[in-house]
Design a protein around this motif. Structure first.
Motif, PDB file in Angstrom:
ATOM      1  N   VAL A 108       0.849  -1.149   0.021  1.00  0.00           N
ATOM      2  CA  VAL A 108      -0.086   0.088   0.184  1.00  0.00           C
ATOM      3  C   VAL A 108       0.858   1.384   0.085  1.00  0.00           C
ATOM      4  CG1 VAL A 108      -1.660   1.275   1.199  1.00  0.00           C
ATOM      5  CG2 VAL A 108      -2.038  -0.991   1.066  1.00  0.00           C
ATOM      6  N   ASP A 109       1.772   1.285   0.713  1.00  0.00           N
ATOM      7  CA  ASP A 109       2.751   2.420   0.852  1.00  0.00           C
ATOM      8  C   ASP A 109       4.251   2.198   0.197  1.00  0.00           C
ATOM      9  OD1 ASP A 109       0.790   3.831   2.587  1.00  0.00           O
ATOM     10  OD2 ASP A 109       1.607   2.762   4.333  1.00  0.00           O
ATOM     11  N   GLY A 110       4.078   1.433  -0.930  1.00  0.00           N
ATOM     12  CA  GLY A 110       5.203   1.329  -1.789  1.00  0.00           C
ATOM     13  C   GLY A 110       6.066   2.456  -2.146  1.00  0.00           C
ATOM     14  N   ALA A 111       5.239   3.574  -2.449  1.00  0.00           N
ATOM     15  CA  ALA A 111       5.555   4.514  -3.251  1.00  0.00           C
ATOM     16  C   ALA A 111       6.822   5.323  -2.133  1.00  0.00           C
ATOM     17  CB  ALA A 111       4.978   5.698  -3.688  1.00  0.00           C
ATOM     18  N   ALA A 120      11.457  -2.846 -10.585  1.00  0.00           N
ATOM     19  CA  ALA A 120      10.796  -4.077 -10.906  1.00  0.00           C
ATOM     20  C   ALA A 120       9.651  -4.271  -9.918  1.00  0.00           C
ATOM     21  CB  ALA A 120      11.813  -5.192 -10.750  1.00  0.00           C
ATOM     22  N   VAL A 121       8.291  -4.423 -10.208  1.00  0.00           N
ATOM     23  CA  VAL A 121       7.313  -4.315  -9.587  1.00  0.00           C
ATOM     24  C   VAL A 121       6.430  -5.604  -9.976  1.00  0.00           C
ATOM     25  CG1 VAL A 121       5.272  -2.782  -9.045  1.00  0.00           C
ATOM     26  CG2 VAL A 121       7.339  -1.709  -9.612  1.00  0.00           C
ATOM     27  N   ARG A 122       5.858  -6.096  -8.853  1.00  0.00           N
ATOM     28  CA  ARG A 122       4.832  -7.237  -9.233  1.00  0.00           C
ATOM     29  C   ARG A 122       3.345  -7.017  -8.319  1.00  0.00           C
ATOM     30  NH1 ARG A 122       8.582 -10.939  -7.066  1.00  0.00           N
ATOM     31  NH2 ARG A 122       9.893 -10.793  -8.809  1.00  0.00           N
ATOM     32  N   ILE A 123       2.312  -7.073  -8.638  1.00  0.00           N
ATOM     33  CA  ILE A 123       1.235  -7.196  -7.911  1.00  0.00           C
ATOM     34  C   ILE A 123       0.265  -8.298  -8.379  1.00  0.00           C
ATOM     35  CG2 ILE A 123      -0.795  -5.601  -7.403  1.00  0.00           C
ATOM     36  CD1 ILE A 123       0.648  -2.972  -8.307  1.00  0.00           C
ATOM     37  N   PRO A 124       0.163  -9.255  -7.500  1.00  0.00           N
ATOM     38  CA  PRO A 124      -0.791 -10.291  -7.365  1.00  0.00           C
ATOM     39  C   PRO A 124      -2.425  -9.567  -7.377  1.00  0.00           C
ATOM     40  CG  PRO A 124       0.604 -10.511  -5.722  1.00  0.00           C
ATOM     41  CD  PRO A 124       0.802  -9.210  -6.157  1.00  0.00           C
ATOM     42  N   TYR A 125      -3.336 -10.050  -8.460  1.00  0.00           N
ATOM     43  CA  TYR A 125      -4.558  -9.766  -8.331  1.00  0.00           C
ATOM     44  C   TYR A 125      -5.553 -10.740  -8.794  1.00  0.00           C
ATOM     45  CZ  TYR A 125      -4.331  -9.178 -13.415  1.00  0.00           C
ATOM     46  OH  TYR A 125      -4.181  -9.349 -14.736  1.00  0.00           O
ATOM     47  N   LEU A 132      -6.035 -16.343 -10.438  1.00  0.00           N
ATOM     48  CA  LEU A 132      -4.584 -15.683  -9.960  1.00  0.00           C
ATOM     49  C   LEU A 132      -4.095 -15.190 -11.133  1.00  0.00           C
ATOM     50  CD1 LEU A 132      -3.372 -14.448  -7.523  1.00  0.00           C
ATOM     51  CD2 LEU A 132      -2.214 -16.683  -7.492  1.00  0.00           C
ATOM     52  N   ALA A 133      -3.513 -13.893 -10.933  1.00  0.00           N
ATOM     53  CA  ALA A 133      -2.896 -13.416 -12.032  1.00  0.00           C
ATOM     54  C   ALA A 133      -1.785 -12.321 -11.326  1.00  0.00           C
ATOM     55  CB  ALA A 133      -3.648 -12.475 -13.243  1.00  0.00           C
ATOM     56  N   LEU A 134      -0.695 -12.133 -12.038  1.00  0.00           N
ATOM     57  CA  LEU A 134       0.335 -11.024 -11.692  1.00  0.00           C
ATOM     58  C   LEU A 134       0.306  -9.860 -12.773  1.00  0.00           C
ATOM     59  CD1 LEU A 134       3.413 -13.122 -10.352  1.00  0.00           C
ATOM     60  CD2 LEU A 134       1.263 -12.180  -9.130  1.00  0.00           C
ATOM     61  N   ARG A 135       0.472  -8.485 -12.012  1.00  0.00           N
ATOM     62  CA  ARG A 135       0.875  -7.338 -13.116  1.00  0.00           C
ATOM     63  C   ARG A 135       2.074  -6.927 -12.721  1.00  0.00           C
ATOM     64  NH1 ARG A 135       1.744  -4.908 -16.594  1.00  0.00           N
ATOM     65  NH2 ARG A 135       1.145  -3.162 -17.416  1.00  0.00           N
ATOM     66  N   THR A 136       3.035  -7.081 -13.622  1.00  0.00           N
ATOM     67  CA  THR A 136       4.370  -6.685 -13.491  1.00  0.00           C
ATOM     68  C   THR A 136       4.849  -5.378 -14.380  1.00  0.00           C
ATOM     69  OG1 THR A 136       5.193  -8.178 -15.099  1.00  0.00           O
ATOM     70  CG2 THR A 136       5.052  -9.016 -12.682  1.00  0.00           C
ATOM     71  N   TRP A 137       5.786  -4.805 -13.865  1.00  0.00           N
ATOM     72  CA  TRP A 137       6.462  -3.652 -14.477  1.00  0.00           C
ATOM     73  C   TRP A 137       7.661  -3.972 -14.305  1.00  0.00           C
ATOM     74  CZ3 TRP A 137       1.998  -2.959 -11.971  1.00  0.00           C
ATOM     75  CH2 TRP A 137       1.139  -2.291 -12.658  1.00  0.00           C
ATOM     76  N   LEU A 138       8.845  -3.566 -15.550  1.00  0.00           N
ATOM     77  CA  LEU A 138      10.237  -3.647 -15.197  1.00  0.00           C
ATOM     78  C   LEU A 138      10.561  -2.701 -16.015  1.00  0.00           C
ATOM     79  CD1 LEU A 138      13.034  -4.972 -14.248  1.00  0.00           C
ATOM     80  CD2 LEU A 138      12.618  -6.720 -16.195  1.00  0.00           C
ATOM     81  N   VAL A 234       2.323   2.638 -10.305  1.00  0.00           N
ATOM     82  CA  VAL A 234       2.386   1.333 -10.031  1.00  0.00           C
ATOM     83  C   VAL A 234       2.826   0.917  -8.794  1.00  0.00           C
ATOM     84  CG1 VAL A 234       2.816   1.147 -12.598  1.00  0.00           C
ATOM     85  CG2 VAL A 234       4.600   1.444 -11.129  1.00  0.00           C
ATOM     86  N   LEU A 235       3.465   1.647  -7.602  1.00  0.00           N
ATOM     87  CA  LEU A 235       4.161   1.176  -6.533  1.00  0.00           C
ATOM     88  C   LEU A 235       3.162   1.346  -5.535  1.00  0.00           C
ATOM     89  CD1 LEU A 235       7.259   3.523  -6.769  1.00  0.00           C
ATOM     90  CD2 LEU A 235       6.834   1.035  -7.582  1.00  0.00           C
ATOM     91  N   ASP A 236       2.128   0.635  -5.566  1.00  0.00           N
ATOM     92  CA  ASP A 236       0.947   0.092  -4.661  1.00  0.00           C
ATOM     93  C   ASP A 236       0.449  -1.154  -4.745  1.00  0.00           C
ATOM     94  OD1 ASP A 236      -0.730   0.847  -6.260  1.00  0.00           O
ATOM     95  OD2 ASP A 236      -1.084   2.810  -5.672  1.00  0.00           O
ATOM     96  N   ASP A 237      -0.775  -1.402  -4.117  1.00  0.00           N
ATOM     97  CA  ASP A 237      -1.474  -2.652  -4.332  1.00  0.00           C
ATOM     98  C   ASP A 237      -2.488  -2.660  -5.684  1.00  0.00           C
ATOM     99  OD1 ASP A 237      -2.970  -0.930  -2.937  1.00  0.00           O
ATOM    100  OD2 ASP A 237      -3.838  -2.720  -1.872  1.00  0.00           O
ATOM    101  N   VAL A 238      -2.517  -1.584  -6.286  1.00  0.00           N
ATOM    102  CA  VAL A 238      -3.700  -1.349  -7.205  1.00  0.00           C
ATOM    103  C   VAL A 238      -3.054  -1.987  -8.604  1.00  0.00           C
ATOM    104  CG1 VAL A 238      -5.359  -0.070  -8.447  1.00  0.00           C
ATOM    105  CG2 VAL A 238      -4.774   0.182  -5.959  1.00  0.00           C
ATOM    106  N   ALA A 239      -3.595  -3.235  -9.295  1.00  0.00           N
ATOM    107  CA  ALA A 239      -3.052  -3.689 -10.452  1.00  0.00           C
ATOM    108  C   ALA A 239      -3.739  -2.912 -11.660  1.00  0.00           C
ATOM    109  CB  ALA A 239      -3.345  -5.129 -10.541  1.00  0.00           C
ATOM    110  N   ASP A 240      -4.744  -2.303 -11.603  1.00  0.00           N
ATOM    111  CA  ASP A 240      -5.550  -1.713 -12.739  1.00  0.00           C
ATOM    112  C   ASP A 240      -6.156  -0.609 -12.005  1.00  0.00           C
ATOM    113  OD1 ASP A 240      -5.150  -3.444 -15.003  1.00  0.00           O
ATOM    114  OD2 ASP A 240      -5.788  -4.930 -13.469  1.00  0.00           O
TER     115      ASP A 240
END
Length: 275
Positions: A108-111, A120-125, A132-138, A234-240
């Protein structure tokens, strides 16, 4: 899974816990403890990519009839969306895993934590179909939005750089999507060169060579000649964010200008004809 009569196969649900170091831990009922099962993360196909990436994680018995797989922070996953599967045997058929409870409180407070390059970011959702899926950024660097102030004539955005620092001459660039139109506005920096602020005059996006541009993408250039850094959140828990963080459209002449998040959680502006 095998069918019993006309019953649908039972979907195995997996729980996931994220920790502060970027580690993801998956727990699920262990179907065959002697069959060397594993959890498979598979990237969704993308245009121009013939063979999507995959990551296999061994499932270890936890002693309570369940198995546990751990995705370590490194190596990072490629940017995109990943689906989770159970593979019961080394050459078995992958089975989609349903999403159980997701403990993402540490995200939640990743920023607030500065990220080095590459970011590198990964958010399960839980996907719309319940799996189950992951949204990732690199990315080499990233600019995380914070405060957004939408007024009648302009929008002001406060953001923070991760993996880069802003210097003298930093600017924010707005580029017309599928267009050569471009606008730049000053990026006002302070503190340690990470925080910056910029204001976009709505009228600048509706005239000149941008009169027919509908979408404007937003980058920050931390210094003259530096590579552009995408601005988004992208640095929290919201994938979309696209449909959950909605900002008002402001009338400018005969047009409406609206700031929004894209499907990749990147910041952009949309210009449409006023009704």
């Amino acid at each position: 899974m095998s069918l019993t009569g006309d019953k649908e196969p039972r979907v195995i649900r997996v729980t996931c816990v994220a920790d502060a170091d970027g580690r993801l831990t998956f727990d699920l009922p262990l179907p065959a403890p002697d069959g060397r099962p594993h959890l498979l993360l598979k990237a969704r196909p993308r245009k121009g990519v013939a063979d999507p990436a995959a990551r296999r994680l061994p499932l270890d018995a936890t002693g309570d009839g369940r198995g546990r797989a751990v995705l370590e922070p490194l190596p990072a996953l490629e940017e995109g969306r990943w689906d989770a599967f159970l593979v019961r045997e080394p050459d078995g058929e992958p089975e989609r895993l349903g999403s159980g409870p997701l403990d993402l409180r540490v995200l939640v407070d990743g920023a607030r934590v500065d990220r080095p390059s590459p970011v590198a970011v990964r958010i399960p959702y839980r996907a719309q179909d319940g799996f189950l899926a992951l949204r990732t950024w690199l990315r080499p660097a990233h600019a995380e939005t914070d405060r957004i102030e939408v007024a009648d004539r302009a929008t002001t955005v406060t953001a923070r750089l991760h993996g880069a620092e802003a210097g003298d001459g930093a600017v924010v660039r707005l580029r017309g999507r599928e267009s050569s139109a471009e606008r730049t506005v000053p990026a006002s920096t302070d503190g340690d060169g990470r925080d910056f602020r910029f204001t976009v005059d709505h009228a600048e996006l509706t005239g000149g060579d941008g009169a027919n541009v509908r979408y404007w993408d937003v980058d920050v250039l931390p210094a003259p000649g530096a590579a552009p850094v995408r601005v988004g959140r992208v640095l929290d828990d919201v994938a979309d964010r696209k449909h959950s963080f909605v900002y008002p459209a402001m009338r400018t002449g005969g047009r409406l200008v609206r700031l929004y998040y894209t499907v990749d959680n990147d910041l952009a502006f949309e210009v449409t004809t006023s009704g």
